[in-house]
Scaffold this motif. Sequence first.
Motif, mmCIF file in Angstrom:
data_model
loop_
_atom_site.group_PDB
_atom_site.id
_atom_site.type_symbol
_atom_site.label_atom_id
_atom_site.label_comp_id
_atom_site.label_asym_id
_atom_site.label_seq_id
_atom_site.Cartn_x
_atom_site.Cartn_y
_atom_site.Cartn_z
ATOM 1 N N ASP A 1 13.907 25.193 61.232
ATOM 2 C CA ASP A 1 13.892 24.200 62.499
ATOM 3 C C ASP A 1 15.142 23.875 63.146
ATOM 4 O O ASP A 1 15.930 22.875 62.419
ATOM 5 N N TYR A 2 15.976 24.734 64.189
ATOM 6 C CA TYR A 2 17.084 24.242 64.546
ATOM 7 C C TYR A 2 17.319 22.909 65.192
ATOM 8 O O TYR A 2 18.553 22.672 65.333
ATOM 9 N N SER A 3 16.295 22.624 65.799
ATOM 10 C CA SER A 3 16.535 21.016 66.281
ATOM 11 C C SER A 3 17.080 20.415 65.090
ATOM 12 O O SER A 3 17.568 19.126 65.373
ATOM 13 N N ARG A 4 16.872 20.449 63.845
ATOM 14 C CA ARG A 4 17.448 19.594 62.868
ATOM 15 C C ARG A 4 18.996 19.473 62.803
ATOM 16 O O ARG A 4 19.801 18.587 62.635
ATOM 17 N N PHE A 5 19.441 20.577 63.487
ATOM 18 C CA PHE A 5 21.010 20.669 63.766
ATOM 19 C C PHE A 5 21.424 19.470 64.716
ATOM 20 O O PHE A 5 22.467 18.659 64.795
ATOM 21 N N TYR A 6 20.660 19.599 66.002
ATOM 22 C CA TYR A 6 21.055 18.518 67.090
ATOM 23 C C TYR A 6 20.617 17.161 66.401
ATOM 24 O O TYR A 6 21.368 16.158 66.800
ATOM 25 N N GLU A 7 19.559 16.896 65.470
ATOM 26 C CA GLU A 7 19.428 15.900 64.952
ATOM 27 C C GLU A 7 20.794 15.487 64.165
ATOM 28 O O GLU A 7 21.318 14.243 64.139
ATOM 29 N N ASP A 8 21.269 16.240 63.429
ATOM 30 C CA ASP A 8 22.471 16.133 62.567
ATOM 31 C C ASP A 8 23.692 15.517 63.458
ATOM 32 O O ASP A 8 24.545 14.683 63.277
ATOM 33 N N VAL A 9 23.890 16.199 64.501
ATOM 34 C CA VAL A 9 24.921 16.016 65.558
ATOM 35 C C VAL A 9 24.696 14.694 66.176
ATOM 36 O O VAL A 9 25.590 13.813 66.253
ATOM 37 N N TYR A 10 23.535 14.255 66.525
ATOM 38 C CA TYR A 10 23.113 12.824 67.006
ATOM 39 C C TYR A 10 23.445 11.769 65.955
ATOM 40 O O TYR A 10 24.253 10.836 66.435
ATOM 41 N N GLN A 11 23.335 11.859 64.748
ATOM 42 C CA GLN A 11 23.471 10.964 63.488
ATOM 43 C C GLN A 11 24.993 10.911 63.492
ATOM 44 O O GLN A 11 25.450 9.729 63.200
ATOM 45 N N THR A 12 25.717 12.027 63.748
ATOM 46 C CA THR A 12 27.345 11.905 63.508
ATOM 47 C C THR A 12 27.871 11.060 64.570
ATOM 48 O O THR A 12 28.618 10.192 64.401
ATOM 49 N N ILE A 13 27.423 11.496 65.852
ATOM 50 C CA ILE A 13 28.126 10.736 67.164
ATOM 51 C C ILE A 13 27.682 9.364 67.129
ATOM 52 O O ILE A 13 28.518 8.601 67.383
ATOM 53 N N ILE A 14 26.255 9.108 67.281
ATOM 54 C CA ILE A 14 25.730 7.997 67.420
ATOM 55 C C ILE A 14 25.930 6.831 66.359
ATOM 56 O O ILE A 14 26.292 5.816 66.494
ATOM 57 N N ASN A 15 25.418 7.194 65.170
ATOM 58 C CA ASN A 15 25.289 6.436 63.926
ATOM 59 C C ASN A 15 26.462 6.667 63.092
ATOM 60 O O ASN A 15 26.496 5.953 62.009
ATOM 61 N N LYS A 16 27.285 7.445 63.510
ATOM 62 C CA LYS A 16 28.800 7.559 62.712
ATOM 63 C C LYS A 16 28.544 8.136 61.139
ATOM 64 O O LYS A 16 29.269 7.706 60.355
ATOM 65 N N GLN A 17 27.629 9.100 61.037
ATOM 66 C CA GLN A 17 27.190 9.588 59.831
ATOM 67 C C GLN A 17 28.406 10.699 59.559
ATOM 68 O O GLN A 17 28.889 11.126 60.617
ATOM 69 N N ASP A 18 28.528 11.174 58.346
ATOM 70 C CA ASP A 18 29.414 12.374 58.325
ATOM 71 C C ASP A 18 28.863 13.630 58.726
ATOM 72 O O ASP A 18 27.766 13.878 58.840
ATOM 73 N N LYS A 19 30.034 14.438 59.243
ATOM 74 C CA LYS A 19 29.460 15.461 59.817
ATOM 75 C C LYS A 19 28.920 16.542 58.634
ATOM 76 O O LYS A 19 29.366 16.636 57.623
ATOM 77 N N VAL A 20 28.010 17.253 59.071
ATOM 78 C CA VAL A 20 27.126 18.174 58.214
ATOM 79 C C VAL A 20 27.923 19.512 58.001
ATOM 80 O O VAL A 20 28.115 19.817 56.928
ATOM 81 N N VAL A 21 28.622 19.934 58.953
ATOM 82 C CA VAL A 21 29.455 21.030 58.930
ATOM 83 C C VAL A 21 30.864 20.522 58.632
ATOM 84 O O VAL A 21 31.592 20.046 59.773
ATOM 85 N N LYS A 22 31.247 20.625 57.309
ATOM 86 C CA LYS A 22 32.650 20.147 57.161
ATOM 87 C C LYS A 22 33.923 21.098 57.718
ATOM 88 O O LYS A 22 33.589 22.199 57.723
ATOM 89 N N ASP A 23 34.811 20.399 57.883
ATOM 90 C CA ASP A 23 36.189 21.169 58.758
ATOM 91 C C ASP A 23 36.411 22.203 57.705
ATOM 92 O O ASP A 23 36.765 23.222 58.102
ATOM 93 N N ASP A 24 36.645 21.971 56.378
ATOM 94 C CA ASP A 24 37.196 22.780 55.468
ATOM 95 C C ASP A 24 36.196 23.764 55.173
ATOM 96 O O ASP A 24 36.433 25.093 54.919
ATOM 97 N N GLN A 25 35.119 23.713 55.496
ATOM 98 C CA GLN A 25 33.993 24.887 55.287
ATOM 99 C C GLN A 25 34.237 25.766 56.473
ATOM 100 O O GLN A 25 34.133 26.969 56.331
#
Length: 337
Positions: free
Chosen positions: A297-321
Amino acid sequence: MLTIAYIGNGKSTNRYHLPFSTQLSDKIKIKTIYSRSGKSDWTPIEGVQYTTNIDDIYNDPEIQLVVVTTPSSSHYPLAKEGLLRGKNMLVEKPFTETVEQAQELFTLAKEKNLFVQSYQNRRYDSDFLTVQKVIESNKLGDLLELEMHFDYFRPEVPENSTYSRIDSFLYGHACHTLDQVISYFGEPDEVYSDVRQLLGKGRMNDYFDLDLYYGKLKVSVKSSYFRLTPRPSFILYGKKGSFVKETTDRQEEHLKQFYMPTEADFGVDLPQHYGTLTYMDDDNNYHQEKVISEVGDYSRFYEDVYQTIINKQDKVVKDDQTLLQIKLLEEGTKHLS
C-alpha cells in the motif's frame, strides 16, 4: 490537513502518486498541479488548480509540501529551488545524481527547518513486506543469502538508448531495491558491483548485479533488460530452509489497468502469487507451505510524510540511508561511459 502541490503532471504524478495521496482525503488536500506545457492526457481532478506558472505554488502560503515528479535530471535543481522558496519537498527517485547534491539539499533543509525526502514508496511493496514477515518468523533460521530480482524483456529500450548516468538502469531501478535493502539491513560491510552495458560503450546501462555483505549474509540485487523469463522476485536461504516469492507487488500491475486503490482487492495477491516456504523445524520435520502475502500500500508512504510534517514524527527515510544509496549508485556507474 497537509496541503500539497505537484511539479509535473505526467505518468509519475497521475499513476504513482495521486491514486495514493487522494486516499488520505481526511489528512491531505491536493491544491495545485504545475506543468510547463499545461497539456496532459490524464483526467483532471475536480477542485485542483492546474497551472503553467510555478509561482502559483511558491507564492501560496497554504501549500506546505511540494512533490517533484519530473524527469530525474531536474530533481536536484527543483528541490533546491523549492527549499530556497520556503517549501517542504518530496522528491521522486532517484533523489539526486550525486552524494554532494543530496548532502547540499539535506543541509539546506536543516538550515531552513524544512522537510526534504525521497519518495521511497516501494518500502510498501507486498513482496518486500512478505519477505520481512518470513525472516521475522525465524523459520529459516540464520539468514545466509537473499536474492532480489527485478527483470524485464524490453530489448528495444537499450537498443534505442544512449548512456546517461542519471537516466541509467542502475539509477532508475536500483534506487528502489537498494533502498529496500538499506532500510531493512542497514549499511553493508562490503559491496561488490557488476554494472554493465551489454550492447557496448555509449549505450545505456542495461544490467546490474550488486552484492552487499552483512557478516555471513550476502544480499544480491540483480536486474536486466534481457530476461524473457524473469527470475523470482525474492529468494531467501537460511540454515533451516528457503523461501521463494516468484511474483512482484501487484500495485503497478493494477495501476496500468486503471484499477485503482479504491477497489477492495487493489494490489492484493491471489493464492497463485503466494510464496513458498520450505524448512526443517526444530524436531527435524520437513515442511513446505504457502505464505499469504502481506498487502502492499503506497498510501502508507504519504501517511508517513503527513506524520512527519504535521505531527513532527521522525522521517521514515533517513538522510543517511539516501546518502548511502546514492553513494552506491555513483560507485556502481563510475566506469561507464
